[in-house]
Design a protein around this motif. Structure first.
Motif, PDB file in Angstrom:
ATOM      1  N   ILE A  86       0.917  -1.238   0.076  1.00  0.00           N
ATOM      2  CA  ILE A  86       0.078   0.086   0.244  1.00  0.00           C
ATOM      3  C   ILE A  86       1.016   1.125  -0.067  1.00  0.00           C
ATOM      4  O   ILE A  86       0.605   2.315  -0.801  1.00  0.00           O
ATOM      5  CB  ILE A  86      -1.068  -0.068   1.244  1.00  0.00           C
ATOM      6  CG1 ILE A  86      -2.049  -1.146   1.047  1.00  0.00           C
ATOM      7  CG2 ILE A  86      -1.650   1.439   1.395  1.00  0.00           C
ATOM      8  CD1 ILE A  86      -3.024  -0.730  -0.229  1.00  0.00           C
ATOM      9  N   ARG A  87       1.921   1.325   0.784  1.00  0.00           N
ATOM     10  CA  ARG A  87       2.823   2.389   0.692  1.00  0.00           C
ATOM     11  C   ARG A  87       3.518   2.593  -0.454  1.00  0.00           C
ATOM     12  O   ARG A  87       3.605   3.909  -1.086  1.00  0.00           O
ATOM     13  CB  ARG A  87       3.915   2.312   2.090  1.00  0.00           C
ATOM     14  CG  ARG A  87       3.581   2.650   2.947  1.00  0.00           C
ATOM     15  CD  ARG A  87       4.738   2.532   4.229  1.00  0.00           C
ATOM     16  NE  ARG A  87       5.310   1.408   4.307  1.00  0.00           N
ATOM     17  CZ  ARG A  87       4.795   0.370   5.370  1.00  0.00           C
ATOM     18  NH1 ARG A  87       3.948   0.753   6.178  1.00  0.00           N
ATOM     19  NH2 ARG A  87       5.473  -0.505   5.523  1.00  0.00           N
ATOM     20  N   THR A  88       3.985   1.523  -0.993  1.00  0.00           N
ATOM     21  CA  THR A  88       4.431   1.711  -2.432  1.00  0.00           C
ATOM     22  C   THR A  88       3.337   2.018  -3.499  1.00  0.00           C
ATOM     23  O   THR A  88       3.454   2.991  -4.154  1.00  0.00           O
ATOM     24  CB  THR A  88       4.814   0.222  -3.153  1.00  0.00           C
ATOM     25  OG1 THR A  88       5.726  -0.359  -2.437  1.00  0.00           O
ATOM     26  CG2 THR A  88       5.264   0.279  -4.669  1.00  0.00           C
ATOM     27  N   PHE A  89       2.089   1.700  -3.503  1.00  0.00           N
ATOM     28  CA  PHE A  89       1.027   2.275  -4.284  1.00  0.00           C
ATOM     29  C   PHE A  89       0.713   3.767  -4.148  1.00  0.00           C
ATOM     30  O   PHE A  89       0.671   4.411  -4.990  1.00  0.00           O
ATOM     31  CB  PHE A  89      -0.235   1.342  -3.766  1.00  0.00           C
ATOM     32  CG  PHE A  89      -1.413   1.685  -4.731  1.00  0.00           C
ATOM     33  CD1 PHE A  89      -1.899   0.920  -5.823  1.00  0.00           C
ATOM     34  CD2 PHE A  89      -2.238   2.887  -4.565  1.00  0.00           C
ATOM     35  CE1 PHE A  89      -2.851   1.227  -6.683  1.00  0.00           C
ATOM     36  CE2 PHE A  89      -3.195   3.199  -5.403  1.00  0.00           C
ATOM     37  CZ  PHE A  89      -3.669   2.129  -6.313  1.00  0.00           C
ATOM     38  N   GLU A  90       0.644   4.156  -2.814  1.00  0.00           N
ATOM     39  CA  GLU A  90       0.645   5.776  -2.598  1.00  0.00           C
ATOM     40  C   GLU A  90       1.734   6.281  -3.018  1.00  0.00           C
ATOM     41  O   GLU A  90       1.606   7.482  -3.479  1.00  0.00           O
ATOM     42  CB  GLU A  90       0.439   5.827  -1.034  1.00  0.00           C
ATOM     43  CG  GLU A  90      -1.049   5.003  -0.533  1.00  0.00           C
ATOM     44  CD  GLU A  90      -1.062   5.397   1.164  1.00  0.00           C
ATOM     45  OE1 GLU A  90       0.011   5.258   1.657  1.00  0.00           O
ATOM     46  OE2 GLU A  90      -2.339   5.259   1.469  1.00  0.00           O
ATOM     47  N   CYS A  91       2.873   5.859  -2.725  1.00  0.00           N
ATOM     48  CA  CYS A  91       4.279   6.633  -3.301  1.00  0.00           C
ATOM     49  C   CYS A  91       4.191   6.549  -4.962  1.00  0.00           C
ATOM     50  O   CYS A  91       4.507   7.761  -5.521  1.00  0.00           O
ATOM     51  CB  CYS A  91       5.441   5.935  -2.848  1.00  0.00           C
ATOM     52  SG  CYS A  91       6.875   6.941  -3.091  1.00  0.00           S
ATOM     53  N   PRO A 146      11.227   5.166  -1.336  1.00  0.00           N
ATOM     54  CA  PRO A 146      11.475   5.281  -0.033  1.00  0.00           C
ATOM     55  C   PRO A 146      12.235   3.948   0.449  1.00  0.00           C
ATOM     56  O   PRO A 146      11.601   2.910   0.049  1.00  0.00           O
ATOM     57  CB  PRO A 146      10.542   5.738   0.736  1.00  0.00           C
ATOM     58  CG  PRO A 146       9.396   5.461   0.106  1.00  0.00           C
ATOM     59  CD  PRO A 146       9.595   5.529  -1.405  1.00  0.00           C
ATOM     60  N   GLY A 147      12.894   3.923   1.557  1.00  0.00           N
ATOM     61  CA  GLY A 147      13.436   2.549   2.168  1.00  0.00           C
ATOM     62  C   GLY A 147      14.796   2.069   1.379  1.00  0.00           C
ATOM     63  O   GLY A 147      15.222   2.849   0.584  1.00  0.00           O
ATOM     64  N   PHE A 201      14.399   0.044  -9.256  1.00  0.00           N
ATOM     65  CA  PHE A 201      12.976  -0.172  -8.722  1.00  0.00           C
ATOM     66  C   PHE A 201      12.360  -0.847  -9.882  1.00  0.00           C
ATOM     67  O   PHE A 201      11.624  -0.396 -10.664  1.00  0.00           O
ATOM     68  CB  PHE A 201      12.263   0.884  -8.183  1.00  0.00           C
ATOM     69  CG  PHE A 201      11.023   0.559  -7.397  1.00  0.00           C
ATOM     70  CD1 PHE A 201      11.065   0.088  -6.090  1.00  0.00           C
ATOM     71  CD2 PHE A 201       9.833   0.714  -8.046  1.00  0.00           C
ATOM     72  CE1 PHE A 201      10.154  -0.283  -5.256  1.00  0.00           C
ATOM     73  CE2 PHE A 201       8.574   0.444  -7.417  1.00  0.00           C
ATOM     74  CZ  PHE A 201       8.726  -0.161  -5.835  1.00  0.00           C
ATOM     75  N   CYS A 202      12.334  -2.401  -9.593  1.00  0.00           N
ATOM     76  CA  CYS A 202      11.700  -3.192 -10.395  1.00  0.00           C
ATOM     77  C   CYS A 202      10.203  -3.454 -10.098  1.00  0.00           C
ATOM     78  O   CYS A 202       9.797  -3.624  -9.166  1.00  0.00           O
ATOM     79  CB  CYS A 202      12.562  -4.575 -10.593  1.00  0.00           C
ATOM     80  SG  CYS A 202      14.022  -4.142 -11.377  1.00  0.00           S
ATOM     81  N   HIS A 203       9.306  -3.820 -11.459  1.00  0.00           N
ATOM     82  CA  HIS A 203       7.974  -4.131 -11.270  1.00  0.00           C
ATOM     83  C   HIS A 203       7.937  -5.512 -10.695  1.00  0.00           C
ATOM     84  O   HIS A 203       7.033  -6.067  -9.899  1.00  0.00           O
ATOM     85  CB  HIS A 203       7.425  -3.860 -12.274  1.00  0.00           C
ATOM     86  CG  HIS A 203       5.780  -4.195 -12.420  1.00  0.00           C
ATOM     87  ND1 HIS A 203       5.321  -5.396 -12.591  1.00  0.00           N
ATOM     88  CD2 HIS A 203       4.654  -3.177 -12.499  1.00  0.00           C
ATOM     89  CE1 HIS A 203       3.914  -5.229 -12.473  1.00  0.00           C
ATOM     90  NE2 HIS A 203       3.781  -3.855 -12.456  1.00  0.00           N
ATOM     91  N   ASN A 204       8.686  -6.699 -11.508  1.00  0.00           N
ATOM     92  CA  ASN A 204       8.816  -7.693 -11.200  1.00  0.00           C
ATOM     93  C   ASN A 204       7.538  -8.670 -11.319  1.00  0.00           C
ATOM     94  O   ASN A 204       7.505  -9.928 -11.351  1.00  0.00           O
ATOM     95  CB  ASN A 204       8.923  -8.131  -9.489  1.00  0.00           C
ATOM     96  CG  ASN A 204      10.349  -7.256  -9.132  1.00  0.00           C
ATOM     97  OD1 ASN A 204      11.271  -7.564  -9.845  1.00  0.00           O
ATOM     98  ND2 ASN A 204      10.317  -6.886  -8.014  1.00  0.00           N
ATOM     99  N   ASP A 205       6.466  -7.897 -12.209  1.00  0.00           N
ATOM    100  CA  ASP A 205       5.327  -9.045 -12.545  1.00  0.00           C
ATOM    101  C   ASP A 205       4.774  -8.162 -13.937  1.00  0.00           C
ATOM    102  O   ASP A 205       3.670  -7.862 -14.001  1.00  0.00           O
ATOM    103  CB  ASP A 205       4.258  -8.891 -11.587  1.00  0.00           C
ATOM    104  CG  ASP A 205       3.253  -9.661 -11.663  1.00  0.00           C
ATOM    105  OD1 ASP A 205       3.112 -10.693 -12.805  1.00  0.00           O
ATOM    106  OD2 ASP A 205       2.023  -9.730 -11.282  1.00  0.00           O
ATOM    107  N   LEU A 206       5.774  -8.084 -14.967  1.00  0.00           N
ATOM    108  CA  LEU A 206       5.657  -7.529 -16.157  1.00  0.00           C
ATOM    109  C   LEU A 206       4.689  -8.445 -17.208  1.00  0.00           C
ATOM    110  O   LEU A 206       5.233  -8.231 -18.506  1.00  0.00           O
ATOM    111  CB  LEU A 206       6.642  -6.932 -16.698  1.00  0.00           C
ATOM    112  CG  LEU A 206       7.588  -5.628 -16.075  1.00  0.00           C
ATOM    113  CD1 LEU A 206       8.902  -5.546 -16.195  1.00  0.00           C
ATOM    114  CD2 LEU A 206       6.412  -4.509 -16.152  1.00  0.00           C
TER     115      LEU A 206
END
Length: 354
Positions: A86-91, A146-147, A201-206
């Motif tokens: 969710i944090r990734t989604f919001e970012c 972030p992170g 920063f990779c999507h990993n599900d393309l």
């Protein structure tokens, strides 16, 4: 979740979902009196969650609002931390990437409905669309999220292997060769992880279902970031190439066809478009600037991406085993896993030698 898959949301739907939908509608100036006003359209192709388009009439009778409701799949906490996702989604939304988060409820969330079409398996083979995807992927990899910026791939593979061993019977564990996969992961990390490789920063599900395109502007949007993390960019390229062997909208969506895996020239063309791009989406202008990567740069990334297909096969093979035991979506996860592992063992001697 008692959401009705055709027609309208029934009164038995979770009160939290009803309340969040009503709140979203109210925020947009639409007063919903009866849940029957929400019309539900199931969307196919998702394999981790269930996804629905929900429409309702606006105060102007001839217009309708649309949102996307995502119902979380069972057992997803074994794959990723939902709060982190969710944090990734919001970012991502703050970066202008993907849909906005409109609301949350215990079993899922409500997202902005993107007015673009989801790509098909055939679209991935269209040279122009492929170049647009490559440029968008470069932009995605360049995001400053972030992170920690640490590679997650190897830790995740080892964690998933542990989960798979717990779920499998002794016979299935033997059939899937789970007893040797720990050593295989060690070998891959030693052989594939190199200091010179770019980490992004990779999507990993393309897969094609996670890529959308605006028909007018040709803008590409990547959606669904559940598996996103920092990884070698070559791994993400490998993932995209592997997904070209799949078509999740057939009568047998779990079957893979490696005879249509992209050939050397198709992979080279994608990597050239990727390396030419500085991350912005106007590929046609970019191609005319003469910003050509060196042959050595292209060839090295081509080699690295091909080797990282091995890690992709283990990643999605383990995912298939775990999903087959925890997820109720109508998909033959275990047969999918068998195919990924089979391809791993077939490809390894060609890519790594013995």
């Amino acid at each position: 979740m008692a959401i009705k898959k055709n027609g309208f949301i029934p009164s038995s739907a979770p009160e939290e979902l009803n309340n969040v939908l009503k709140a979203v509608a109210s925020e947009w100036g639409d007063k919903i009196q009866d849940m029957e006003e929400f019309h539900v359209i199931p969307l196919k192709g998702a394999m981790t969650n269930e996804v629905f388009q929900i429409n309702w009439p606006t105060i102007h009778d001839d217009l309708h609002q649309k949102v996307l409701v995502r119902i979380y799949g069972e057992g997803v906490e074994l794959f990723f931390n939902r709060d982190d996702e969710i944090r990734t989604f919001e970012c991502m939304s703050k970066h202008g990437q993907g849909p906005r988060l409109l609301g949350r409820f215990p079993d899922g969330r409500i997202e902005e409905f993107i007015h673009a079409r989801t790509l098909s398996a055939a679209d991935l083979r269209d040279p122009e669309i492929s170049a647009l995807i490559a440029a968008k992927l470069r932009e995605f990899h360049n995001l400053n999220m972030p992170g920690p910026k640490d590679v997650l791939l190897w830790k995740r593979l080892r964690t998933w292997l542990g989960h798979a061993k717990k779920f499998c019977s002794p016979k299935d564990a033997k059939d899937f060769c789970l007893n040797v996969l720990g050593d295989e992961i060690n070998v891959l990390e030693k052989e594939l992880a190199k200091d010179y490789q770019e980490i992004g920063f990779c999507h990993n599900d393309l897969q094609y279902g996670n890529i959308m395109m605006d028909e007018e502007t040709r803008a590409i949007t990547l959606i669904d970031y559940e598996y996103a993390s920092y990884n070698p960019v070559a791994y993400d390229l490998a993932n995209h190439f592997c997904e070209m062997a799949a078509n999740y909208h057939t009568e047998t969506p779990h079957l893979l066809d490696y005879s249509i895996y992209p050939d050397m020239e198709e992979r080279r063309r994608f990597i050239c478009a990727y390396l030419r791009s500085s991350g912005w989406s106007d590929v046609l202008e970019l191609l005319h600037e003469g910003n050509e990567p060196s042959d050595a740069e292209v060839e090295q990334l081509l080699i690295d991406a091909e080797k990282y297909t091995l890690a992709n096969h283990l990643f999605w093979g383990l995912w298939g085993i775990i999903s087959g035991h925890v997820n109720k979506i109508d998909f033959d996860y275990l047969e999918y896993a068998r195919q990924r592992f089979q391809q791993y063992w077939l490809s390894k001697p060609l890519l790594l030698g013995s």
